[in-house]
Design a protein around this motif. Sequence first.
Motif, PDB file in Angstrom:
ATOM      1  N   SER A   3       0.812  -1.214   0.000  1.00  0.00           N
ATOM      2  CA  SER A   3       0.000   0.000   0.000  1.00  0.00           C
ATOM      3  C   SER A   3       0.847   1.267   0.000  1.00  0.00           C
ATOM      4  O   SER A   3       0.353   2.344  -0.346  1.00  0.00           O
ATOM      5  N   LYS A   4       2.128   1.151   0.389  1.00  0.00           N
ATOM      6  CA  LYS A   4       2.983   2.338   0.452  1.00  0.00           C
ATOM      7  C   LYS A   4       4.427   1.957   0.159  1.00  0.00           C
ATOM      8  O   LYS A   4       4.893   0.901   0.569  1.00  0.00           O
ATOM      9  N   LEU A   6       8.451   3.762   0.042  1.00  0.00           N
ATOM     10  CA  LEU A   6       9.357   4.884   0.282  1.00  0.00           C
ATOM     11  C   LEU A   6      10.601   4.691  -0.579  1.00  0.00           C
ATOM     12  O   LEU A   6      11.208   3.617  -0.577  1.00  0.00           O
ATOM     13  N   GLU A  44       7.431   9.405  -1.009  1.00  0.00           N
ATOM     14  CA  GLU A  44       6.460   8.477  -0.419  1.00  0.00           C
ATOM     15  C   GLU A  44       5.328   8.303  -1.425  1.00  0.00           C
ATOM     16  O   GLU A  44       4.661   9.268  -1.802  1.00  0.00           O
ATOM     17  N   ARG A  46       1.843   6.162  -2.171  1.00  0.00           N
ATOM     18  CA  ARG A  46       0.869   5.259  -1.522  1.00  0.00           C
ATOM     19  C   ARG A  46      -0.452   5.255  -2.282  1.00  0.00           C
ATOM     20  O   ARG A  46      -0.858   6.253  -2.882  1.00  0.00           O
ATOM     21  N   ASN A  47      -1.089   4.116  -2.247  1.00  0.00           N
ATOM     22  CA  ASN A  47      -2.411   3.975  -2.843  1.00  0.00           C
ATOM     23  C   ASN A  47      -3.439   4.747  -2.031  1.00  0.00           C
ATOM     24  O   ASN A  47      -3.346   4.826  -0.800  1.00  0.00           O
ATOM     25  N   VAL A  87      -3.479   7.474  -6.419  1.00  0.00           N
ATOM     26  CA  VAL A  87      -2.163   7.433  -5.789  1.00  0.00           C
ATOM     27  C   VAL A  87      -1.822   8.808  -5.227  1.00  0.00           C
ATOM     28  O   VAL A  87      -2.178   9.841  -5.801  1.00  0.00           O
ATOM     29  N   SER A  88      -1.174   8.804  -4.083  1.00  0.00           N
ATOM     30  CA  SER A  88      -0.667  10.028  -3.470  1.00  0.00           C
ATOM     31  C   SER A  88       0.858   9.948  -3.462  1.00  0.00           C
ATOM     32  O   SER A  88       1.434   8.954  -3.012  1.00  0.00           O
ATOM     33  N   LEU A 118       3.952  -0.988  -6.872  1.00  0.00           N
ATOM     34  CA  LEU A 118       2.729  -0.724  -6.112  1.00  0.00           C
ATOM     35  C   LEU A 118       1.487  -1.222  -6.852  1.00  0.00           C
ATOM     36  O   LEU A 118       0.579  -1.794  -6.255  1.00  0.00           O
TER      37      LEU A 118
END
Length: 288
Positions: A3-4, A6, A44, A46-47, A87-88, A118
């Motif tokens: 989910s994330k 880095l 970073e 993340r979904n 996505v972020s 991801l």
Amino acid sequence: MISKILLKSPAKINLCLQVLSRRPDGYHNIKTIFERINLYDELEIRNIKHDKIKVSCDNPAIPGGENNIVFITAKLLKDDFNIRSGVSIHIKKRIPHAAGLGGGSSNAASVLLGLNRLWDIRLGKRELIKYAKRIGADVSFFIENSPFALGTQRGDKISSLGIKRTFWHVLAVPELHVSTPLIYKSFAKYLRLTKPPFNTKIILRALNSGGPDEIRPFIFNDLSLVSARRYKIIAKIIESLKNYGLISGMSGSGPSVFGLSETKKHAERAARNLSRFKKLRIFVAKTC
């Protein structure tokens, strides 16, 4: 399911850069030797549930919307592979922006690699490089994942170089905005000049095992003919680093200047010596 993610996103310098000719697509054919260095941005990725692409950065000078190269990269993959989730992406910026150090290109490459994992797209290196070429000229270098590489054509045809050596650098970045298209346009009058041969084998031998006197002739950048004349501070920093005993040059179209050393101590001393210049960001970094 992940989910994330880095990721560290490294900078680059151009140890040498030769501009060969203007291309029909408006870009230029070049030959350059890239070096990856351990000056990093952090990303970073993340979904998110909403079907959107969100890009943020701790540097307010970096646009967060559709004009951001990271947004463009994410949208390209999302559209091509019909990804339904959003996505972020948050960028913690340390590489100076628009400075000839490849920060944006490196961020784009990190997003390609990160979203490939991801979203479980499973692209191989060859496919990732095809996407990299669509996004920007330097992006392919960061996908190649090599400390040193030769870049040809637009700088996006990448060949890894087997240089087994670590260099230390002091990086000096003046507070200037340098327009890469403008520098290339202004370089047009120099294209007619006879160019010295770019012999990769000889350059490779010097970088692999040569001392300062063997390396010095191969640290050059054609674009400094324009940038260092247009912005006198660039020429002054290059000269200051040379006077301090470092091999010095400009990266990309500027304004970043680097001084090459074989030791961290020498690079750190040179960095302190640059403190007399005002409005200058200074870093010490090495091959990574």
